[in-house]
Design a protein around this motif. Structure first.
Motif, short mmCIF file in Angstrom:
data_model
loop_
_atom_site.label_atom_id
_atom_site.label_comp_id
_atom_site.label_asym_id
_atom_site.label_seq_id
_atom_site.Cartn_x
_atom_site.Cartn_y
_atom_site.Cartn_z
N UNK A 19 -14.33 -27.74 -24.21
CA UNK A 19 -13.77 -28.89 -23.77
C UNK A 19 -13.19 -29.78 -24.95
N UNK A 20 -14.03 -29.75 -25.79
CA UNK A 20 -13.54 -30.47 -27.27
C UNK A 20 -12.27 -29.80 -27.96
N UNK A 21 -12.41 -28.47 -27.72
CA UNK A 21 -11.33 -27.52 -28.59
C UNK A 21 -9.97 -28.07 -27.88
N UNK A 22 -9.75 -28.25 -26.74
CA UNK A 22 -8.71 -28.87 -25.95
C UNK A 22 -8.44 -29.96 -26.34
N UNK A 23 -9.22 -30.96 -26.54
CA UNK A 23 -8.93 -32.40 -26.95
C UNK A 23 -8.40 -32.40 -28.62
N UNK A 24 -9.14 -31.54 -29.35
CA UNK A 24 -8.81 -31.43 -30.82
C UNK A 24 -7.50 -30.91 -30.94
N UNK A 25 -7.40 -29.78 -30.01
CA UNK A 25 -6.17 -28.97 -30.39
C UNK A 25 -4.77 -29.95 -29.98
N UNK A 26 -5.08 -30.84 -29.07
CA UNK A 26 -3.97 -31.95 -28.55
C UNK A 26 -3.79 -32.72 -29.58
N UNK A 27 -4.74 -33.14 -30.25
CA UNK A 27 -4.74 -34.23 -31.41
C UNK A 27 -3.94 -33.43 -32.43
N UNK A 28 -4.13 -32.38 -32.80
CA UNK A 28 -3.30 -31.50 -33.89
C UNK A 28 -1.87 -31.42 -33.45
N UNK A 29 -1.66 -31.20 -32.05
CA UNK A 29 -0.43 -31.19 -31.69
C UNK A 29 0.52 -32.49 -31.75
N UNK A 30 -0.07 -33.54 -31.66
CA UNK A 30 0.58 -34.79 -31.55
C UNK A 30 0.39 -35.46 -33.15
N UNK A 31 -0.20 -34.73 -33.85
CA UNK A 31 -0.29 -35.54 -35.48
C UNK A 31 0.87 -35.14 -35.94
N UNK A 32 0.96 -35.49 -37.23
CA UNK A 32 2.12 -34.87 -38.16
C UNK A 32 2.04 -33.57 -38.65
N UNK A 33 0.97 -32.89 -38.40
CA UNK A 33 0.68 -31.55 -38.73
C UNK A 33 1.47 -30.65 -37.76
N UNK A 34 2.03 -29.68 -38.31
CA UNK A 34 2.92 -28.46 -37.47
C UNK A 34 1.66 -27.47 -36.80
N UNK A 35 2.01 -26.88 -35.79
CA UNK A 35 1.17 -26.12 -35.01
C UNK A 35 0.94 -25.04 -36.03
N UNK A 36 1.94 -24.62 -37.04
CA UNK A 36 1.68 -23.58 -37.95
C UNK A 36 0.62 -24.06 -38.92
N UNK A 37 0.61 -25.24 -39.08
CA UNK A 37 -0.56 -25.79 -40.04
C UNK A 37 -1.95 -25.60 -39.56
N UNK A 38 -2.06 -25.96 -38.30
CA UNK A 38 -3.15 -25.93 -37.57
C UNK A 38 -3.90 -24.46 -37.44
N UNK A 39 -2.61 -23.49 -37.20
CA UNK A 39 -3.33 -22.12 -37.01
C UNK A 39 -3.80 -21.68 -38.50
#
Length: 301
Positions: A19-39
């Motif tokens: 459940x937390x993964x979904x929330x944290x992934x969305x936090x990364x998605x709306x942050x200044x980080x790119x999806x490539x950074x998160x990966x």
């Protein structure tokens, strides 16, 4: 504490981490980080922690065709699609799509590729999941002028990759340790050079809080710890019971997303979350089989 209670306790913690993964992934998605950074953060952190254990303790032949294939599907492709989806789609919608499409596609692919027979409970569960997803689509079509947002497509493609990965590791008898290490190390080896040389990045000192959150959750909690708890729970209570525990993910993560991100709620969304959770529970439930057994015993009398 009995082994069964311990198994359910570990299973619930694993489900809450998902459940937390979904929330944290969305936090990364709306942050200044790119999806490539998160990966990059996810797999570099996980690989750095697991590589010494693989090298000094539990080594196996890593770069085999099968390990590379599952890493490309369940590691690289899954991450590229899913984290792009989290940039575009609300977390509450992802809570319907990912936990909904993954079991649906796993069962369909297992039936098609592995010729696994499925009981009535699974097909009934799939129908309920499909109805829950349809509720979300109906809402989106009615509010977006007749179209679905691209974030849905990316999340569905990510779910398809994870479903195929799940079916292949069973077909090829790849155990959880091999799967976890392969995803982390092989994905890092293949992805990081391309990321450093070609892909856009916004990593900076100013984003250290966002980076730290992704390091801890993506690289440790959602990969290593969740995998360990999940496997241990399966050993103690069985795969079906663990699957039933994981059915809490859509409702819990969806409601948490509405509260954390202040996302708009709707009747269709709430019904969709409940139906996907119910369908996920039904796909792992033994109540139909139990009912058959009771009816057979009654008839015998």
């Amino acid at each position: 504490m009995s082994e069964t209670k311990k198994g359910y306790a570990l299973g619930i913690v694993a489900a809450l981490i998902w459940c937390g993964f979904i929330l944290v992934s969305r936090m990364g998605g709306i942050s200044a980080l790119t999806s490539y950074d998160v990966i990059a953060i996810r797999y570099l952190t996980c690989a750095s922690l697991l590589l010494p254990l693989w090298w000094f303790k539990w080594r196996f032949t890593l770069f085999t065709p099968k390990h590379i294939a599952v890493s490309l599907i369940g590691g690289l492709a899954y991450a590229l699609f899913t984290f792009k989806g989290f940039e575009m789609a609300p977390a509450s919608h992802a809570a319907v799509l990912l936990p909904g499409f993954i079991p649906l596609l796993v069962i369909l692919l297992a039936f098609w590729l592995n010729h696994e027979t499925q009981g009535k409970a699974k097909w009934l569960g799939l129908g309920v999941i499909a109805l829950g997803i349809a509720m979300l689509f109906v809402q989106q079509l009615s509010t977006q002028g007749g179209g679905l947002q691209m974030g849905y497509l990316w999340l569905v493609l990510g779910a398809a990759c994870w479903a195929l990965f799940t079916v292949l590791i069973k077909r090829w008898n790849i155990d959880p340790w091999q799967a976890t290490v392969s995803l982390a190390v092989i994905t890092s080896v293949l992805y990081l050079p391309v990321y450093v040389l070609m892909l856009p990045s916004k990593l900076s000192v100013e984003l250290l809080p966002d980076i730290a959150l992704q390091v801890v959750y993506q690289g440790v909690m959602a990969t290593i710890i969740q995998m360990f708890l999940y496997v241990k729970a399966v050993q103690l209570i069985g795969a079906s019971s663990m699957g039933s525990v994981m059915a809490i993910v859509p409702v819990v993560s969806g409601v948490m997303a509405l509260l954390v991100f202040k996302e708009p709620a709707s009747i269709e969304l709430m019904v969709g979350l409940v139906l996907v959770s119910l369908g996920a529970w039904l796909t792992h439930s033994k109540w139909l089989q139990t009912g058959k057994k009771i009816n057979a015993e009654f008839a015998a009398k």
